[in-house]
Design an enzyme around this catalytic site. Structure first.
Site, PDB file in Angstrom:
ATOM      1  N   SER A 103       6.992   9.444   0.587  1.00 11.97           N
ATOM      2  CA  SER A 103       6.223  10.690   0.637  1.00 11.97           C
ATOM      3  C   SER A 103       7.102  11.911   0.857  1.00 11.97           C
ATOM      4  O   SER A 103       6.770  12.799   1.660  1.00 11.97           O
ATOM      5  CB  SER A 103       5.130  10.616   1.711  1.00 11.97           C
ATOM      6  OG  SER A 103       4.171   9.691   1.322  1.00 11.97           O
ATOM      7  N   SER A 104       8.204  11.982   0.127  1.00 12.19           N
ATOM      8  CA  SER A 104       9.033  13.184   0.212  1.00 12.19           C
ATOM      9  C   SER A 104       8.255  14.404  -0.264  1.00 12.19           C
ATOM     10  O   SER A 104       8.446  15.503   0.260  1.00 12.19           O
ATOM     11  CB  SER A 104      10.318  13.008  -0.596  1.00 12.19           C
ATOM     12  OG  SER A 104      10.031  12.626  -1.923  1.00 12.19           O
ATOM     13  N   ASP A 145      -0.972  10.351   2.642  1.00 14.39           N
ATOM     14  CA  ASP A 145       0.421  10.772   2.834  1.00 14.39           C
ATOM     15  C   ASP A 145       0.495  12.059   3.649  1.00 14.39           C
ATOM     16  O   ASP A 145       1.277  12.174   4.600  1.00 14.39           O
ATOM     17  CB  ASP A 145       1.107  10.986   1.484  1.00 14.39           C
ATOM     18  CG  ASP A 145       1.025   9.757   0.594  1.00 14.39           C
ATOM     19  OD1 ASP A 145       0.703   8.671   1.100  1.00 14.39           O
ATOM     20  OD2 ASP A 145       1.282   9.900  -0.618  1.00 14.39           O
ATOM     21  N   TYR A 194      -1.917   5.483 -11.839  1.00 19.35           N
ATOM     22  CA  TYR A 194      -2.653   5.767 -10.596  1.00 19.35           C
ATOM     23  C   TYR A 194      -4.044   6.298 -10.939  1.00 19.35           C
ATOM     24  O   TYR A 194      -5.051   5.861 -10.375  1.00 19.35           O
ATOM     25  CB  TYR A 194      -1.884   6.784  -9.751  1.00 19.35           C
ATOM     26  CG  TYR A 194      -2.467   7.039  -8.379  1.00 19.35           C
ATOM     27  CD1 TYR A 194      -1.916   6.452  -7.248  1.00 19.35           C
ATOM     28  CD2 TYR A 194      -3.591   7.853  -8.203  1.00 19.35           C
ATOM     29  CE1 TYR A 194      -2.447   6.683  -5.983  1.00 19.35           C
ATOM     30  CE2 TYR A 194      -4.137   8.087  -6.952  1.00 19.35           C
ATOM     31  CZ  TYR A 194      -3.554   7.506  -5.847  1.00 19.35           C
ATOM     32  OH  TYR A 194      -4.091   7.717  -4.596  1.00 19.35           O
TER      33      TYR A 194
HETATM   34  C1  GLA Z   1       0.109   7.448  -3.108  1.00 21.90           C
HETATM   35  C2  GLA Z   1      -1.026   8.437  -2.853  1.00 21.90           C
HETATM   36  C3  GLA Z   1      -1.820   8.052  -1.614  1.00 21.90           C
HETATM   37  C4  GLA Z   1      -2.257   6.592  -1.665  1.00 21.90           C
HETATM   38  C5  GLA Z   1      -1.079   5.689  -2.038  1.00 21.90           C
HETATM   39  C6  GLA Z   1      -1.522   4.265  -2.271  1.00 21.90           C
HETATM   40  O1  GLA Z   1       1.055   7.515  -2.084  1.00 21.90           O
HETATM   41  O2  GLA Z   1      -0.508   9.746  -2.690  1.00 21.90           O
HETATM   42  O3  GLA Z   1      -2.913   8.917  -1.463  1.00 21.90           O
HETATM   43  O4  GLA Z   1      -3.326   6.425  -2.550  1.00 21.90           O
HETATM   44  O5  GLA Z   1      -0.405   6.127  -3.207  1.00 21.90           O
HETATM   45  O6  GLA Z   1      -2.039   3.722  -1.118  1.00 21.90           O
END
Ligand code: GLA
Length: 341
Positions: A103-104, A145, A194
């Site tokens: 999550s950068s 995140d 996604y």
């Molecule tokens: C990414 C998205 C999150 C979450 C994950 C999977 O990091 O930004 O919101 O859905 O994938 O859990």
């Protein structure tokens, strides 16, 4: 001058559940991003030592996804959502590996929002930055995140109910360490894949109602086999979040292992977001002495695995791994002078 800090996150369990209001168990980590700058002017002008081009974003930006270079889109997303009255000139520094699944981008958004003067609750900060991420990337991501980065608690994971947005800190056992291991595979198809998965979940919800409230018996009415498997992942994964939280509370190693192993299988077979590289990595980790459990973490399609390990575990030397600690969430580190108009 203002200096703001935001951590990255690793998700222990509960993946691809947040966008249907499910349960997640991330923790903010002791790697993160600092934004230091001088408020003023009509642009946000940030330099980063790891980026060849600066992010120069006018306060009037209205199409963050169209901004270049790519990293500037996240800055632009925050500017568009926050609509600050003054710009900022400064620098970004990060200890996070970029694009590895820690999550950068969320850390960048949260630190930029604080540096640009956002003041409010962690939840409001996370909501603003989630919208910024969606506008910047075009990915219909959930809130995990940004909320993990904003609301982190040292030595705790966060059990987040993405329906009520209730955040409950879960103490991490002192004798269990968290290691993030890079598959080396950068996420290529993540954007479209996604969105496809999120759309499958919406189809399921139109038929059976919120997946957060559904049980496996409800899925018999789903005629599409793929949609049924997607929904089965979400329902079973929600259950595993509380199983792992309980196992962490009691120090139950076999239960930690089983929750993580079942999560990986479900992400691989039902949600289909793993890759052969991630499967092989998780297999190697599980076979390593001292590893309690391992699974892919985050969106999948490459990126990282997370492992819970006993203290002093030695992972195979060829793996790129970061031992991480659960850390406090984002905050202003310093604010000097009254430079804001
Ligand atoms: C990414 C998205 C999150 C979450 C994950 C999977 O990091 O930004 O919101 O859905 O994938 O859990």
């Amino acid at each position: 001058m203002v200096r703001a800090w935001a951590p990255g996150r690793v998700n222990l369990i509960g993946d691809h559940t947040d966008h249907t209001g499910g349960l997640v168990l991330p923790m903010a980590i002791d790697l993160g991003t600092t934004v230091t700058g001088r408020p003023g002017g009509v642009v946000v002008d940030l330099r980063s030592p790891i980026e060849p081009e600066p992010a120069v974003v006018p306060l009037t930006v209205d199409d963050p996804a169209g901004v270049a270079p790519a990293w500037a889109r996240y800055v632009a997303g925050v500017v568009a959502e926050l609509a600050p009255t003054a710009g900022l000139e400064g620098v970004v520094a990060t200890t996070l590996p970029v694009g590895a699944g820690l999550s950068s981008s969320a850390a960048l958004e949260v630190a930029v929002a604080l540096a640009l003067g956002f003041r409010g609750s962690a939840l409001d900060l996370a909501r603003l930055c989630q919208r910024a991420e969606q506008r910047a990337s075009g990915v219909p991501c959930g809130i995990m995140d940004q909320l993990a980065s904003a609301a982190g608690v040292a030595r705790h994971a966060l059990r987040i109910d993405c329906t009520t947005l209730d955040v409950r800190p879960v103490p991490m056992p002192g004798d269990v360490e968290v290691v993030v291991v890079d598959s080396g595979q950068r996420r290529a198809l993540a954007t479209s894949a996604y969105a496809d998965r999120a759309a499958d979940c919406q189809v399921a919800q139109q038929a059976v109602g919120p997946l957060r409230q559904a049980d496996l018996g409800d899925l018999t009415s789903l005629t599409d086999e793929v949609v049924r498997r997607r929904a089965r992942h979400v329902i079973t994964e929600n259950g595993r979040v509380d199983e792992l939280a309980e196992a962490l509370a009691t120090g139950d190693r076999p239960a930690m292992h089983e929750a993580m192993a079942a999560s990986h299988r479900s992400l691989r077979d039902d949600f289909e977001v793993s890759t052969p590289e991630l499967d092989a990595l998780v297999g190697r980790l599980e076979a390593t002495k001292g590893v309690i459990g391992a699974r892919l973490t985050g969106a999948g399609f490459g990126g990282c695995a997370v492992a819970l390990v006993e203290a002093d575990t030695r992972l195979p030397a060829d793996l790129t791994a970061w031992a991480v600690e659960a850390a406090d969430g984002a905050r202003i580190l310093d604010e000097v002078g009254d430079a804001r108009p």
